[in-house]
Design an enzyme around this catalytic site. Structure first.
Site, PDB file in Angstrom:
ATOM      1  N   ASP A  56       6.920  -5.837   1.663  1.00  0.00           N
ATOM      2  CA  ASP A  56       5.405  -5.930   1.884  1.00  0.00           C
ATOM      3  C   ASP A  56       4.889  -6.226   0.384  1.00  0.00           C
ATOM      4  O   ASP A  56       5.054  -5.375  -0.356  1.00  0.00           O
ATOM      5  CB  ASP A  56       4.993  -4.563   2.394  1.00  0.00           C
ATOM      6  N   ASP A 107       1.409  -6.638  -1.109  1.00  0.00           N
ATOM      7  CA  ASP A 107      -0.177  -6.238  -1.032  1.00  0.00           C
ATOM      8  C   ASP A 107      -0.771  -6.777  -2.364  1.00  0.00           C
ATOM      9  O   ASP A 107      -0.382  -6.177  -3.513  1.00  0.00           O
ATOM     10  CB  ASP A 107      -0.328  -4.734  -0.689  1.00  0.00           C
ATOM     11  N   ASP A 148       6.223  -2.697  -1.724  1.00  0.00           N
ATOM     12  CA  ASP A 148       6.188  -1.509  -1.095  1.00  0.00           C
ATOM     13  C   ASP A 148       7.594  -0.734  -0.659  1.00  0.00           C
ATOM     14  O   ASP A 148       7.932  -1.117   0.643  1.00  0.00           O
ATOM     15  CB  ASP A 148       5.133  -1.222  -0.024  1.00  0.00           C
TER      16      ASP A 148
END
EC number: 2.7.7.-
Length: 324
Positions: free
Chosen positions: A97, A99, A274
């Site tokens: 992930d 972001d 993450d």
């Protein structure tokens, strides 16, 4: 026109799901395993509290989303015997992930929690590097890239990693993101990754990520155990890394100070993705094709990451129709 990343109204969500969303835009790797996955929904913008949903076919998923027009929709990376109870775990996708708002060394001037075109492009660069390591070093092939709305998800469905434990996934993350100082006495750098054939070895990958991080440092960057003078010296001599002159860079910094820098860089590299998402075998992720209502962008399966532009390929029609 420029795209303002602001929340979608309830009316705009209604228009999106009524006129634009199509269940066939949900990726095949999810539609082909509907009955094994848990689905979750956020109807009011407070988080996914409507969970343990299961859909036996496309039609039922379509009806639910068309009627509810959720603030956000999610599905599990895990496959279960009983997804409505999250019992009978079978396997889980390996997920990274990225972001844009959480990139540790951002090259833009966004305020905390905000994203812009520049940091989204930086997130895309990171995803390309992750993909190359997964395919080149690990030989993985079933790699799906998703634009999440404020960043990217890398979702890997190769059987070789789907049954991996949280501990093994942690080692894979460290390898892929270059977040562990290499053990030069070990060809791979990770004893636990011996089942995977890794032709290049970890030190090369660590060097690649460290170079990326150092070249993106700014005067305002904060690194553990690196004072302002050392940071200034790193910025002064980092042009040597453009030519991969690591020996000269190390000499100019000094061996003890160089070790401090590399320790700090490895910790920064760990924040590129993450980690909690990657090691969580029961995580739910935003459902591709649905709306990220906080920024009015579509979560989108990417067919060609090199040419993908979220501001061309993931903007709902209603955004262009706004009259502010």
């Amino acid at each position: 026109m420029s795209v303002e990343l602001k929340p979608a109204s309830k009316y705009e969500r209604k228009i999106f799901y009524k006129e634009e969303w199509n269940v066939k835009d949900v990726p095949d790797f999810i539609r082909n395993s509907l009955t094994s996955r848990e689905f979750g929904f956020d109807h009011y913008g407070n988080g996914p509290n409507d969970r343990y949903k299961v859909f036996v076919d496309d039609l039922r998923l379509k009806r639910f989303i068309k009627v509810k027009q959720p603030f956000a929709a999610y599905c599990s990376v895990a496959f279960y015997d009983k997804p409505n109870q999250r019992k009978g775990w079978q396997k889980s996708e390996l997920v990274f992930d990225v972001d844009a708002k959480d990139i540790p060394i951002r090259t833009c001037d966004c305020a905390e929690g905000e994203v812009c075109e520049k940091c989204l492009n930086q997130a895309k660069e990171i995803v390309l590097m992750i993909r190359d390591v997964l395919s080149g070093d690990f030989g993985l092939t079933n790699i799906n890239l998703i634009y999440s709305g404020r960043g990217y998800h890398v979702r890997v469905l190769d059987e070789d990693v789907m049954d991996a434990s949280s501990e093994l996934r942690g080692d894979i993350i460290q390898y892929v993101t270059g977040s562990k100082l290499p053990d030069l006495s070990n060809e791979y750098g990770f004893n636990d990754l011996q089942p995977f054939i890794i032709p290049f070895g970890y030190p090369k990958n660590f060097t690649r990520w460290s170079k990326y991080t150092i070249l993106h440092l700014r005067r305002s960057s904060k690194l553990d155990d690196v004072n302002n003078q050392l940071l200034r010296d790193v910025l002064k001599h980092r042009n040597l890394l453009q030519e991969d002159l690591w020996g000269m860079f190390r000499s100019n910094i000094g061996p003890i100070r160089y070790k401090k820098v590399m320790n700090a860089v490895s910790r920064i590299n760990m924040q590129i993705t993450d980690t909690k998402v990657s090691i969580d075998l029961k995580r739910i992720l935003r459902l591709p094709s649905t709306l990220h209502s906080k920024v009015s962008m579509k979560s989108t399966l990417i067919k060609n990451i090199e040419t993908f532009d979220p501001f061309d390929d993931a903007v709902p029609k209603f955004v262009y129709e706004r009259n502010d």
